[in-house]
Design an enzyme around this catalytic site. Structure first.
Site, PDB file in Angstrom:
ATOM      1  N   ARG A  31       3.859  58.929  21.767  1.00 52.34           N
ATOM      2  CA  ARG A  31       5.008  59.731  22.208  1.00 52.34           C
ATOM      3  C   ARG A  31       4.981  61.103  21.544  1.00 52.34           C
ATOM      4  O   ARG A  31       5.286  62.113  22.182  1.00 52.34           O
ATOM      5  CB  ARG A  31       6.319  59.000  21.897  1.00 52.34           C
ATOM      6  N   CYS A  40      13.466  62.000  15.474  1.00 54.66           N
ATOM      7  CA  CYS A  40      12.821  60.972  16.294  1.00 54.66           C
ATOM      8  C   CYS A  40      13.125  61.328  17.738  1.00 54.66           C
ATOM      9  O   CYS A  40      12.996  62.478  18.141  1.00 54.66           O
ATOM     10  CB  CYS A  40      13.306  59.578  15.911  1.00 54.66           C
TER      11      CYS A  40
END
Length: 280
Positions: free
Chosen positions: A180, A236
């Protein structure tokens, strides 16, 4: 004492000082928001109450601010008080295993100035594996007054992130998986990649091969590329999986550690913000 405790420690608390102990179940699935509450109803650790990531541990979504913004602190303090927590209460938090949701509540309570907060190593599964009982009984807890003492130096907003990256006055880390981070996959958002300048420290790497929290010496080695003298901003996707990294950094002796609550989901809500896909 470490903020990570084992099932034996919690069982001892429940047997000897239950009147001053609140256990909180934070089980949750991002792909099935009702799964955690359903699991709690089917069976939970005795005396545990349930708090929901979306409904309790996050605020209302707006155009900017990310997909799990911080809750309104006055409202959240009232919820905390309603489940029997004040500043003299010992709080033990768990999720299914060592997931990210218990750490999110740990961070929120710490942000509000509460000191006596612990995370159960192994979570619900670890409790069951030790042979301890579970229950379907919903506890009745006496409400208390929780007066938040907000630690503003524990979080930063997008403007501070931009300023500190520009002046290289802080280190930004991204807690998501490497795929990611590199933009190879993105299951949740319309854009893939990471905030330019962010370094990748996948949050699951603070756990050992058995899925338990690493010891302090192992965490110090894991974060050895980071200076304890620097300010470290942790991000995040939406400010949830950053929290295990914050807990681990503080356990390893890093003191100047802050959460960017909006994280990547906030960053990409501004069309002009650039995105990087190379390792940094």
């Amino acid at each position: 004492m470490s903020v990570i405790v084992d099932p034996d420690w919690l069982m001892n608390r429940l047997e000897n000082t239950p009147e001053n102990t609140v256990v909180v179940d934070t089980r949750f699935k991002l792909t099935d928001p009702d799964a955690g509450r359903k699991a709690y109803v089917k069976g939970h650790i005795p005396q545990a109450v349930y708090l929901d990531l979306n409904k309790d541990l996050s605020g209302k979504q707006t155009k900017h601010g990310g997909t799990h913004p911080l809750p309104d602190m006055d409202m959240f303090a009232a919820k905390v008080g309603n489940i029997g927590i004040d500043h003299d209460t010992t709080v033990v938090i768990y999720d299914q295993q060592n997931d990210m949701f218990a750490s999110r509540l740990w961070w929120l309570l710490n942000y509000m100035g509460h000191e006596d907060v612990y995370v159960l190593d192994g979570g619900f599964d670890g409790w069951v594996e030790q042979g301890y009982d579970v229950t379907i009984e919903i506890p009745s807890l006496e409400p208390k007054d929780f007066d938040p003492e907000i630690r503003d130096n524990e979080e930063v907003d997008i403007d501070e992130v931009k300023d500190k990256l520009q002046h290289q006055s802080a280190t930004l880390i991204d807690s998501r998986s490497q795929d990611r981070y590199l933009g190879k996959t993105e299951p949740l958002y319309k854009k893939a990649g990471h905030i330019p300048g962010a370094k990748n420290f996948f949050w699951k790497h603070v756990l050992d091969e058995n899925g338990k929290w690493k010891k302090q010496t192992d965490l110090e080695e894991h974060f050895s590329a980071l200076s304890k003298n620097d300010e470290i901003i942790v991000s995040c996707g939406s400010g949830v999986s950053a929290c295990p990294n914050i807990l681990a950094l503080k356990s390893a002796g890093y003191e100047n550690v802050k959460l960017y609550p909006g994280s990547f989901s906030d960053w990409i809500s501004y069309d002009d913000n650039k995105i990087e896909i190379k390792d940094e």
